[in-house]
Design a protein around this motif. Structure first.
Motif, short mmCIF file in Angstrom:
data_model
loop_
_atom_site.label_atom_id
_atom_site.label_comp_id
_atom_site.label_asym_id
_atom_site.label_seq_id
_atom_site.Cartn_x
_atom_site.Cartn_y
_atom_site.Cartn_z
N SER A 247 -13.01 5.68 -5.61
CA SER A 247 -12.57 6.04 -4.27
C SER A 247 -11.22 6.74 -4.21
O SER A 247 -10.85 7.28 -3.17
N TRP A 248 -10.45 6.74 -5.30
CA TRP A 248 -9.19 7.49 -5.30
C TRP A 248 -8.64 7.66 -6.70
O TRP A 248 -9.04 6.95 -7.63
N ALA A 249 -7.73 8.63 -6.84
CA ALA A 249 -7.07 8.89 -8.12
C ALA A 249 -5.63 9.30 -7.85
O ALA A 249 -5.30 9.81 -6.77
N MET A 250 -4.77 9.07 -8.85
CA MET A 250 -3.37 9.47 -8.76
C MET A 250 -3.06 10.41 -9.91
O MET A 250 -3.33 10.08 -11.07
N LEU A 251 -2.52 11.57 -9.57
CA LEU A 251 -2.14 12.57 -10.56
C LEU A 251 -0.63 12.73 -10.53
O LEU A 251 -0.03 12.87 -9.46
N LYS A 252 -0.02 12.70 -11.71
CA LYS A 252 1.44 12.79 -11.81
C LYS A 252 1.83 14.21 -12.22
O LYS A 252 1.37 14.72 -13.24
N LYS B 280 -14.13 12.37 -9.00
CA LYS B 280 -14.28 12.81 -10.40
C LYS B 280 -14.16 14.33 -10.52
O LYS B 280 -13.45 14.84 -11.38
N GLU B 281 -14.83 15.06 -9.63
CA GLU B 281 -14.76 16.52 -9.65
C GLU B 281 -13.37 17.03 -9.29
O GLU B 281 -12.88 17.99 -9.88
N ALA B 282 -12.72 16.39 -8.32
CA ALA B 282 -11.37 16.81 -7.92
C ALA B 282 -10.36 16.57 -9.05
O ALA B 282 -9.51 17.42 -9.32
N VAL B 283 -10.47 15.43 -9.72
CA VAL B 283 -9.58 15.14 -10.85
C VAL B 283 -9.77 16.20 -11.93
O VAL B 283 -8.80 16.74 -12.47
N LYS B 284 -11.00 16.51 -12.22
CA LYS B 284 -11.32 17.52 -13.23
C LYS B 284 -10.72 18.88 -12.84
O LYS B 284 -10.08 19.54 -13.66
N TRP B 285 -10.90 19.28 -11.58
CA TRP B 285 -10.38 20.57 -11.12
C TRP B 285 -8.86 20.64 -11.21
O TRP B 285 -8.30 21.58 -11.75
N TYR B 286 -8.17 19.63 -10.65
CA TYR B 286 -6.71 19.64 -10.65
C TYR B 286 -6.16 19.55 -12.07
O TYR B 286 -5.16 20.19 -12.40
N ASN B 287 -6.81 18.77 -12.91
CA ASN B 287 -6.35 18.63 -14.29
C ASN B 287 -6.54 19.93 -15.07
O ASN B 287 -5.69 20.29 -15.88
N ASN B 288 -7.63 20.64 -14.83
CA ASN B 288 -7.87 21.91 -15.51
C ASN B 288 -6.97 23.03 -14.97
O ASN B 288 -6.57 23.92 -15.72
N LYS B 289 -6.68 23.01 -13.68
CA LYS B 289 -5.93 24.08 -13.04
C LYS B 289 -4.41 23.94 -13.23
O LYS B 289 -3.71 24.93 -13.31
N PHE B 290 -3.93 22.70 -13.28
CA PHE B 290 -2.49 22.43 -13.35
C PHE B 290 -2.19 21.45 -14.47
O PHE B 290 -3.04 20.66 -14.87
N ASN C 89 3.82 12.92 -7.16
CA ASN C 89 2.47 12.45 -7.44
C ASN C 89 1.54 12.94 -6.34
O ASN C 89 1.94 13.05 -5.19
N LEU C 90 0.30 13.22 -6.72
CA LEU C 90 -0.72 13.64 -5.78
C LEU C 90 -1.87 12.66 -5.84
O LEU C 90 -2.45 12.44 -6.90
N ALA C 91 -2.17 12.05 -4.70
CA ALA C 91 -3.31 11.13 -4.62
C ALA C 91 -4.51 11.90 -4.06
O ALA C 91 -4.38 12.66 -3.09
N LEU C 92 -5.65 11.72 -4.68
CA LEU C 92 -6.91 12.28 -4.21
C LEU C 92 -7.70 11.13 -3.63
O LEU C 92 -7.94 10.14 -4.33
N VAL C 93 -8.07 11.21 -2.36
CA VAL C 93 -8.72 10.09 -1.69
C VAL C 93 -10.01 10.53 -1.01
O VAL C 93 -10.17 11.69 -0.64
#
Length: 97
Positions: A35-40, A15-25, A45-49
């Motif tokens: 347990s994981w997320a996919m960012l496009k 949750k924190e990593a998604v928030k950081w990557y979404n705010n930064k980029f 695509n970048l998977a956070l695991v």
């Protein structure tokens, strides 16, 4: 030519990593669970695991079906399998959509 679908990196908190990557980029969240997320991004695509849930890896889309068997259907509906390269890196072979 094969296509790289995503690269997966380990994080301590999804949750924190998604928030950081979404705010930064500028990216789109295409999947997220505990347990994981996919960012496009525009070009990949970048998977956070989480380390103990999914291995860090690089994922290739495969057009040929033979090297893919047996496949596992993932929670997001994709089908793939993991192999290792000669140096011990995890490689995910994904069935082309």
């Amino acid at each position: 030519m094969e296509r790289i679908d995503h690269i997966a990196i380990t994080v301590a908190d999804i949750k924190e990593a998604v928030k950081w990557y979404n705010n930064k980029f500028s990216c789109e969240i295409t999947y997220e669970d505990k347990s994981w997320a996919m960012l496009k991004f525009e070009n990949i695509n970048l998977a956070l695991v989480l380390e103990r849930q999914h291995p860090p890896h690089i994922a290739f889309e495969q057009k040929k079906s033979e090297p893919l068997h047996p496949l596992t259907t993932r929670r997001d509906g994709t089908q793939s399998r993991y192999i290792e390269d000669p140096w011990g890196n995890k490689v995910e072979l994904m069935k082309t959509k």
